[in-house]
Enzyme design. Structure first.
Site, PDB file in Angstrom:
ATOM      1  N   HIS A 197       0.781  -1.249   0.000  1.00  0.00           N
ATOM      2  CA  HIS A 197       0.000   0.000   0.000  1.00  0.00           C
ATOM      3  C   HIS A 197       0.816   1.304   0.000  1.00  0.00           C
ATOM      4  CE1 HIS A 197      -3.563  -2.431   0.932  1.00  0.00           C
ATOM      5  NE2 HIS A 197      -2.857  -3.004   1.890  1.00  0.00           N
TER       6      HIS A 197
HETATM    7  C1  BDR Z   1      -2.861   0.807   5.379  1.00  0.00           C
HETATM    8  O1  BDR Z   1      -3.054   0.317   6.694  1.00  0.00           O
HETATM    9  C2  BDR Z   1      -1.835  -0.117   7.238  1.00  0.00           C
HETATM   10  O2  BDR Z   1      -1.989  -1.387   7.771  1.00  0.00           O
HETATM   11  C3  BDR Z   1      -0.809  -0.060   6.151  1.00  0.00           C
HETATM   12  O3  BDR Z   1       0.446   0.357   6.664  1.00  0.00           O
HETATM   13  C4  BDR Z   1      -1.372   0.950   5.182  1.00  0.00           C
HETATM   14  O4  BDR Z   1      -0.968   2.268   5.528  1.00  0.00           O
HETATM   15  C5  BDR Z   1      -3.534  -0.118   4.392  1.00  0.00           C
HETATM   16  O5  BDR Z   1      -4.914  -0.148   4.615  1.00  0.00           O
END
Ligand code: BDR
Ligand code: CA
Length: 314
Positions: A243
């Site tokens: 992500h």
């Molecule tokens: C987001 O949530 C976190 O777990 C990850 O680092 C990312 O920023 C994804 O939904």
């Protein structure tokens, strides 16, 4: 051209670590002015230490790290050890950092740095709950007009949510902060899960990262091996989204992204949909287009670029 100056606000998090390493491996294009940390994937004490571990792994202990808010603006903190492990950076055995945290609070640092910089110079990249930035906007509203842009990982629309049926994790943890930023008038670019689910990190790519033989790249691959254990229920192959790295990718190569200016609001009132980013993709409400929504990535050049840049670190 001088590198673009960015502030990274983060809750590392393996994918946050990739985003930071990707940025630090791109000094010709990006200058990381500072890193601020927030409670999110794991509590603040861990995210702050983790950010220091990552800058040291990159051989860049000169990048200052500031600890910010331990909890969201209104709600209680929700963490995600079920994805990231107890430390937030499970998977790699990184040494305890020798570089100290800065003593200034992250919110004070953001206000001071943004007010002191020339208008339109700084970009804030948020990779976690947006608490620190929203608190900085509350403390000093004039920072809004001084920022070039906010580029964030969070939200989504077509894919629903990953924390609730309608909310992505970063938005769900601090919906009030996200709401404040989206309503502020600052130019926002949003890499939500619609976008991040289109660039899945494969085991073969991680092999290529390891094959660079560089320590940062190898430890990053170790982090990813832990992180990609989560998600079998959603993804049919071992490939997983990375992500937060999509934020860095956008700063470096925006043409790899399908994007559209839309009106986006963040729900803060409905118990069922709190934290949902409502994207008016078809502009049916006719309201101001306050957000550049990233919908997808061209994955091959994105991963090629990230391999080159993380692979350039020591
Ligand atoms: C987001 O949530 C976190 O777990 C990850 O680092 C990312 O920023 C994804 O939904
Ligand atoms: Ca994150």
């Amino acid at each position: 051209m001088a590198p673009r100056k960015i502030l990274i606000d983060t809750d590392p998090g393996q994918d946050d670590a990739f985003a930071i390493l990707f940025a630090l491996g791109s000094p010709a294009e990006l200058e990381v002015v500072g890193i601020t940390t927030v409670g999110g994937n794991v509590p603040l004490a861990l995210t702050a230490t983790n950010a220091l571990k990552v800058v040291e792994l990159a051989g860049r202990p000169d990048v200052p790290v500031y600890a910010g808010c331990p909890a969201p603006m209104v709600r209680k903190l929700i963490t995600a050890e079920y994805v990231h492990g107890e430390t937030g950076l499970d998977g790699a055995d990184l040494p305890e950092p020798v570089t100290p945290l800065q003593s200034e609070h992250a919110v004070n640092f953001l206000v001071r740095t943004i007010m002191d910089a020339p208008e339109g110079e700084l970009t804030v990249c948020t990779l976690g709950p947006m608490t620190n930035l929203a608190m900085a906007m509350t403390m000093e509203p004039r920072i809004v007009a001084r920022l070039r842009e906010v580029v964030l990982m969070g939200g989504g629309f077509f894919q629903g949510g990953n924390a609730t049926p309608t909310a992505e994790f970063n938005m769900f943890v601090d919906p009030h902060a996200a709401h404040k930023v989206f309503e502020s008038g600052v130019p926002v670019t949003m890499a939500g899960i619609d976008c991040t689910y289109t660039a899945l990190m494969t085991p073969q790519w991680l092999d290529a990262l390891r094959a660079t033989g560089r320590r940062a790249a190898i430890e990053a691959a170790n982090l990813a091996d832990f992180y990609r254990q989560y998600g079998d229920h959603k993804f049919p192959t071992p490939a997983r989204p990375i992500h937060d790295a999509c934020v860095t990718g956008y700063l470096l190569a925006p043409t790899l992204y399908e994007q559209r200016q839309c009106n986006v609001t963040v729900d803060i009132v409905s118990p069922e949909t709190i934290g949902m980013t409502v994207v008016d993709w078809w502009h049916v409400k006719g309201k101001p287009r306050n957000c550049n929504v990233l919908r997808s990535i061209d994955p091959d050049p994105f991963f090629e670029l990230m391999l080159e840049r993380i692979g350039s670190l020591p």
